[in-house]
Design an enzyme around this catalytic site. Structure first.
Site, PDB file in Angstrom:
ATOM      1  N   GLU A 154       0.875  -0.853  -0.078  1.00  0.00           N
ATOM      2  CA  GLU A 154      -0.341  -0.191   0.215  1.00  0.00           C
ATOM      3  C   GLU A 154       0.640   0.807   0.042  1.00  0.00           C
ATOM      4  OE1 GLU A 154      -2.437   0.066   3.280  1.00  0.00           O
ATOM      5  OE2 GLU A 154      -3.393   1.731   2.837  1.00  0.00           O
ATOM      6  N   ASP A 155       2.378   1.240   0.561  1.00  0.00           N
ATOM      7  CA  ASP A 155       2.529   2.158   1.331  1.00  0.00           C
ATOM      8  C   ASP A 155       4.221   2.655   0.562  1.00  0.00           C
ATOM      9  OD1 ASP A 155       0.476   3.429   2.720  1.00  0.00           O
ATOM     10  OD2 ASP A 155       1.692   2.633   4.637  1.00  0.00           O
TER      11      ASP A 155
END
Ligand code: MN
Length: 728
Positions: free
Chosen positions: A83-84
């Site tokens: 996600e990051d």
């Protein structure tokens, strides 16, 4: 790993895993730790700490509070990578294999969906939930992730705090409950509550703190005699005061509308037995009940009948010193593990590693069922969310099949819910239900311990009214789907009938005219009209006649509603015809008359005539409220009329009967009618629904008295609940 601070962290995590996990691939944890640390090395959390502190904390929660296996810990360390960071799920798959990657993928998707602020797509929400239950480890990692985020919520802007808190309370906490993760559920609730209702939270927390000493003192005093006796009896056990959670105290205060000091069961004690024998719990209950008087109404045996999430315990409330009520829970160590760690504890207790534990398989299929049923069809998100909450939080009842098999249903369930729980076909054809051997209406609320038998009939189909009384989504979804399918079919057939009749009558009614007509008759749309035709509620020929009539003499709107009730119309027409018309001033001339629609007089009623301008004499019942005002205002236009009943003509009368549907009911009813004075039955119409029947009999009777006698006979037929004159 060169950073000494993080080397220490890794060592701590490994030591923890050693303690909690049954099998451990240390190398997997190390690699995941290094990969995650490296991937997040540039990222910073809102608190100002290095971002990796978050996945690390999540991994620790997974290892310590819901220990499953090393794979979940590794996935927790990596859960935010896709996600990051610049790395993708594919990278994780390459590095760690499919299982870890799938868990990370599932956890990421959940975040993605929630990122859009609200769940706008019921369908994608459903998919997400299904993927989560495919591997319950996705859920567990997500719970741990959310728990850590909630624990560190203060660093986020207030608005975001509130949003996350609400979402946690609405979705994560109920899910945690369903997975049996009691501790996590409570902490999630308390943390959410704190951020949503700061003042109330602080108030309760303060009050609890100020009473803490007093409470602990009391618990000691309460526990001492129990402790002594149990030791004497040779039990190995632990007894402790059970902390009450702030959110549950708040709910109780709200529910009972009482201040904190009056929410009486703040005193709660738990006895955990170090034994493998569940029967010891009952023995200990006996001892406790010997010391303090128990309240029999508050005894719950979740040991013999566990909750659907696997929870087992004995609950009892006893009167402690100073007359205070104390709730006591008694359970074994293993039950306690399951109570606190739910599905995770099952995982750990599974006896044949590698095989799919049937308990877990059950769990997963049950959670899946909730979602699949709740998301049936295109329901608005709001409704979907309500359904989930309902399903996730509902209390349960325990009922039995005739063979004694246990079924767990949400409380408030009816026999129809039960029928659908057995099988959708049983539900669809359910005609009546026996509870503990007695026929009951199908909307009866079942109670724990009920034995339920469903009677089915090939010809029975779901009744749309059922939808209102059922509570399970399985039942609701099936009923809705059936109604939709049936209505579509019926509408098509109704439309065909309508078009055939139009053709036959050589009338053309265009769509606009039909729609206008339908609206005037207070129907929503033409679909309802076609449906009405198919269901026999609307007689197409009558509508065509009315339409033609209207074309000839346009009526101002708002005039008397024409009655479109096929059965009733057929009845009054035949009744009036059978009576041989109306007698005016002692003669039966063929004078122009018609029957008032406001009171629908039938032979046997006392009637009067009202002379109209242009429509002849209108026949009203004497009791009609419309005629009463006319008698005073236009007494000169009232004429004396009678039914020609006094010269041996039989009247036609209708009787409605309702009662319990049972075999040979119809036979018993017709027997009761025909054996009295050889009464002739002209027509019968029986409908059954919800285990009840509704019958309409049209009879030839000599007079009102004759009719009355028959009604009395009908009342005596077993199972009959009501009898009444057949009128509007
Ligand atoms: Mn996270």
């Amino acid at each position: 790993m060169t950073n000494p601070k993080y080397k220490k962290k890794l060592d701590d995590l490994l030591a923890l895993c050693q303690k909690t996990l049954p099998r451990l691939d240390e190398n997997l944890i190390r690699r995941a730790f290094d990969f995650g640390f490296n991937a997040h090395r540039h990222d910073i959390r809102a608190s100002g700490e290095p971002f990796f502190d978050h996945p690390f904390a999540v991994a620790k929660i997974v290892a310590k509070e819901i220990p499953l296996d090393d794979v979940s810990v590794a996935a927790a360390l990596l859960h935010d990578v896709a996600e990051d960071t610049e790395y993708t799920v594919a990278d994780i798959r390459e590095e760690f294999g499919g299982t870890v990657a799938d868990i990370v993928d599932g956890a990421t998707k959940i975040s993605d969906i929630f990122k859009s602020h609200d769940v706008t797509q019921a369908e994608s929400y459903r998919k997400m939930l299904l993927s989560m239950v495919n591997d319950i480890r996705v859920m567990l990692v997500k719970f741990a992730d959310r728990l850590h985020n909630m624990r560190t919520l203060e660093y986020l802007p207030v608005e975001k705090q509130r949003r996350l808190a609400k979402e946690t309370l609405d979705i994560y906490a109920p899910f945690a409950h369903r997975f049996g993760l009691a501790n996590i559920k409570w902490e999630l609730e308390d943390l959410s509550f704190k951020h949503l209702h700061r003042e109330a939270y602080d108030q309760i927390a303060r009050d609890l703190k100020s009473r803490r000493r007093e409470r602990e003192h009391y618990i000691r005093k309460f526990s001492q005699p129990i402790e002594k006796r149990l030791k004497d009896e040779g039990f190995k056990f632990e007894i402790s005061g059970r902390p009450k959670h702030i959110y549950s105290i708040y709910n109780k205060m709200m529910k009972r509308n009482k201040p904190l000091e009056e929410v009486y069961d703040l005193f709660a004690v738990r006895i955990i037995l170090d034994t493998a024998d569940p029967n010891d719990c009952f023995a200990v209950y006996g001892t406790v009940a010997d010391i303090y008087i128990p309240n029999p109404e508050r005894f719950k045996n979740y040991i013999s009948v566990p909750k659907k999430n696997g929870y087992q315990s004995i609950h009892t409330t006893v009167v402690g010193p100073e007359g205070k009520m104390v709730e006591v829970q008694i359970r074994t160590l293993k039950m306690h593990e399951v109570a606190e760690k739910g599905v995770a504890a099952h995982w750990m207790y599974k006896e044949h590693p590698g095989n799919v534990d049937p308990e877990i398989a059950n769990w997963v299929s049950w959670v899946r069922e909730i979602f699949e049923n709740a998301a049936e069809g295109q329901v608005p998100t709001q409704q979907l969310m309500e359904s989930f909450k309902l399903n996730l939080y509902q209390d349960e009842i325990y009922v039995f099949t005739p063979k004694g098999d246990l079924r767990i249903l949400p409380s408030g369930s009816t026999p129809i819910d039960f029928a659908y729980e057995i099988h959708s076909k049983v539900g669809d054809h359910c005609i009546a239900a026996k509870v503990n051997g007695r026929i009951v209406p199908l909307d009866t609320r079942l109670k724990s311990g009920d034995q339920v038998e469903i009677l089915t009939s090939k010809n029975q189909t779901p009744n749309p009214d059922w939808e209102q009384s059922v509570v399970t989504h399985k039942a609701k979804a099936h009923i809705r789907r059936w109604i939709k399918d049936e209505q579509r079919k019926a509408m098509d057939e109704g439309k065909e009938t309508w078009e055939r009749r139009l053709k036959r009558a050589k009338v053309a009614i265009n769509d606009d005219d039909l729609l206008r007509f339908v609206r005037e008759k207070k129907m929503e749309n033409t679909s309802a009209f076609y449906l009405g035709i198919q269901e026999g509620k609307i007689d197409p020929d009558e509508v065509i006649a009315l339409y033609q009539d209207e074309q000839k003499h346009p009526q101002p709107t708002g005039v008397e509603e024409a009655r479109i009730d096929g059965l009733f119309n057929r009845f009054i027409t035949s009744a009036r015809g059978g009576s041989g018309g109306i007698v005016l001033d002692g003669t039966r001339d063929n004078f122009m008359h018609n029957y008032a629609k406001c009171c629908q007089p039938i032979p046997g009623d006392e009637v009067v005539g009202f002379v109209t301008t242009g429509e002849g004499i209108k026949i009203h019942r004497k009791s009609c409220h419309n005629i009463r005002s006319m008698i005073t205002a236009h007494s000169n236009r009232i004429v004396d009329v009678q039914w020609p009943g006094d010269n041996g003509v039989l009247f036609v009368a209708g009787v409605r009967v309702s009662g319990d549907d049972r075999p040979s009911m119809l036979n018993d009813l017709t027997h009761a009618i025909s054996t009295y004075k050889n009464t002739n039955i002209r027509s019968v119409n029986i409908e059954t629904a919800d285990g009840l029947f509704q019958g309409a009999f049209i009879l030839n009777v000599e007079n009102i008295d004759h009719l009355q006698r028959i009604m009395e006979k009908l009342k005596k037929v077993p199972g009959v609940r009501t009898t009444e004159r057949f009128e509007e």
